[in-house]
Scaffold this motif. Structure first.
Motif, mmCIF file in Angstrom:
data_model
loop_
_atom_site.group_PDB
_atom_site.id
_atom_site.type_symbol
_atom_site.label_atom_id
_atom_site.label_comp_id
_atom_site.label_asym_id
_atom_site.label_seq_id
_atom_site.Cartn_x
_atom_site.Cartn_y
_atom_site.Cartn_z
ATOM 1 N N PHE A 140 3.021 6.712 -0.045
ATOM 2 C CA PHE A 140 4.460 5.943 -0.962
ATOM 3 C C PHE A 140 4.528 4.369 0.021
ATOM 4 O O PHE A 140 4.749 3.633 -0.401
ATOM 5 C CB PHE A 140 5.873 6.949 -0.445
ATOM 6 C CG PHE A 140 6.693 5.908 -2.270
ATOM 7 C CD1 PHE A 140 6.522 6.213 -3.193
ATOM 8 C CD2 PHE A 140 7.437 5.774 -1.243
ATOM 9 C CE1 PHE A 140 7.284 4.985 -4.291
ATOM 10 C CE2 PHE A 140 8.477 4.742 -1.786
ATOM 11 C CZ PHE A 140 8.930 4.467 -3.639
ATOM 12 N N ALA A 141 5.038 4.610 1.473
ATOM 13 C CA ALA A 141 5.532 3.627 2.108
ATOM 14 C C ALA A 141 4.521 2.390 2.599
ATOM 15 O O ALA A 141 4.181 1.623 1.912
ATOM 16 C CB ALA A 141 6.135 4.149 3.486
ATOM 17 N N GLY A 142 3.061 3.353 2.292
ATOM 18 C CA GLY A 142 1.811 2.166 2.263
ATOM 19 C C GLY A 142 1.399 1.663 1.473
ATOM 20 O O GLY A 142 0.368 0.391 1.255
ATOM 21 N N MET A 143 2.438 1.459 -0.065
ATOM 22 C CA MET A 143 1.945 0.660 -1.672
ATOM 23 C C MET A 143 3.114 -0.691 -1.198
ATOM 24 O O MET A 143 4.038 -0.467 -0.768
ATOM 25 C CB MET A 143 2.597 1.621 -2.520
ATOM 26 C CG MET A 143 1.943 3.167 -2.550
ATOM 27 S SD MET A 143 0.893 2.861 -3.528
ATOM 28 C CE MET A 143 0.499 4.723 -3.202
ATOM 29 N N LYS A 144 2.217 -1.110 -1.925
ATOM 30 C CA LYS A 144 3.489 -2.306 -2.130
ATOM 31 C C LYS A 144 4.033 -2.518 -2.940
ATOM 32 O O LYS A 144 4.584 -1.901 -3.611
ATOM 33 C CB LYS A 144 2.008 -3.070 -2.859
ATOM 34 C CG LYS A 144 1.152 -4.288 -2.035
ATOM 35 C CD LYS A 144 0.552 -5.369 -2.958
ATOM 36 C CE LYS A 144 -1.514 -5.630 -1.970
ATOM 37 N NZ LYS A 144 -2.148 -6.221 -2.483
ATOM 38 N N PRO A 145 5.476 -2.983 -2.414
ATOM 39 C CA PRO A 145 6.747 -3.771 -3.677
ATOM 40 C C PRO A 145 6.459 -3.137 -4.587
ATOM 41 O O PRO A 145 7.156 -2.828 -5.304
ATOM 42 C CB PRO A 145 7.209 -4.479 -2.382
ATOM 43 C CG PRO A 145 7.064 -4.243 -1.510
ATOM 44 C CD PRO A 145 5.223 -4.385 -1.817
#
Lengths: 235, 235
Positions: A140-145
């Motif tokens: 999740f954290a690796g995705m773009k906002p």
């Protein structure tokens, strides 16, 4: 102990690393719905994952909105196939196996999909106590906002809406905890995290055709018991 | 008479004509096999085709080796879905409908797959006496000679072979009638033409998501009776 990575994963990584295949991390995943119609959509490959000490049993990691119809499709039939077309080199990998969806542990969210007995890698990860929640948050954290915002739409994917106007008030970007500036950001983050699920594929067959080679080459890798067996086939 | 082309075909053509989507004529087609496993593979789009006077009922045209497993899969279940991912603009078209395979009329080749009653475009083409054989030869002629060679492999696709050595004697290129220089060329042409089949898709639903737009836009087109109805849905 048979723990070397299977040859097909080498072939995929080699193809992925070719300059001509740069960014080719999207594959099409096919499932079957309750009306016995095949369904297929593009998903983003988020890497490989293996049980500890068992590089020979890799899974593919991708993600899903846990409100999407593919979740009930996987509940109804865990056999899936994905097609990974690497246009630059004209390599196609068709991967058959089991899908598993790991949702948020938040109360009220859906449960992980059951793991079939034949899914030995998924069962081994469970036995090893793999920390799915940490993995889920890491992906999740690796995705773009902007991508994260897609998991906090007010309705499940595919729900009819009245007009594009309605979408204007929806969050456009979801920052992570340490960047969340407003209460609204924090609420959106919770919503997105609740709807975000890991989707795993455990391959039992990989059918690789190299259409860039003349004559075309085709190689099928099958898991028999815990061993990968490969054979040449006519393209 | 409702004969204007449906809006979804405009959307596909518009996306295809964007410079960023140049050459994006490959989609992934999902079928279901006899073990209830979904199967998906890449196929090349060879254009659209409509019954006379009915541009509102377009089919998609692609091709197949009629010895390939997808033929028996389509015989078992004609409901298919294809996923057309246009990477440049981030548009995805998921097209659900009926598949129909039209093989060579050569004695001994397979028969055309049955046309379901709901497939009104395919039924109308049959009623209008559409000349499938001319279309089949036209699509065949439009292929590169190297591609045509893929239909005269000595074995059906997927048949185990002993070594790459075995492939060395297989035809590498199949010229058309007027370019066939040797008896071998002529035999290869007959073999390739016998194994080459048209594959048609009659869409009944098109699900278009524009991931390049912020917020993402998603529009579903459904054929109800003979009319296309569209509605916005949550992406």
């Amino acid at each position: 102990m048979a723990s070397a990575a299977p040859r097909w994963i080498e072939a995929i990584n080699k193809a992925l690393n070719l300059p001509d295949n740069k960014g080719k991390i999207i594959y099409q995943v096919a499932t079957i719905d309750a009306t016995n119609t095949p369904r297929v959509r593009s998903q983003v490959h988020r890497g490989f994952l293996s049980p500890e000490g068992r590089d020979d049993l890799p899974l593919l990691v991708t993600s899903t909105d846990t409100r999407s119809p593919k979740v009930s499709q996987v509940l109804g039939n865990q056999r899936v196939q994905l097609c990974w077309w690497m246009e630059g080199s004209q390599d196609q990998f068709r991967i058959t196996g089991f899908a598993h969806i790991h949702p948020s542990p938040t109360p009220g969210a859906s449960s992980p999909t059951p793991i079939p007995d034949e899914a030995i890698a998924l069962n081994l990860l469970a036995k090893q106590g793999f920390d799915w929640e940490t993995k889920r948050r890491e992906v999740f954290a690796g995705m773009k906002p902007e991508m994260r915002a897609s998991w906090c739409t007010p309705y499940p994917p595919g729900t009819p809406i009245s007009s594009y106007e309605e979408q204007k008030g929806w969050p456009k970007s979801v920052p992570l905890e340490d960047e969340a500036a407003t209460d609204e950001d924090k609420r959106n983050l919770q919503t997105a995290l609740r709807n975000f699920g890991l989707m795993l594929f455990e391959p039992v067959e990989v059918d690789w055709v190299a259409l860039g080679a003349q004559p075309n080459k085709r190689l099928v890798f099958r898991r028999q018991g815990e061993l990968w067996v490969e054979h040449l086939v006519s393209p």
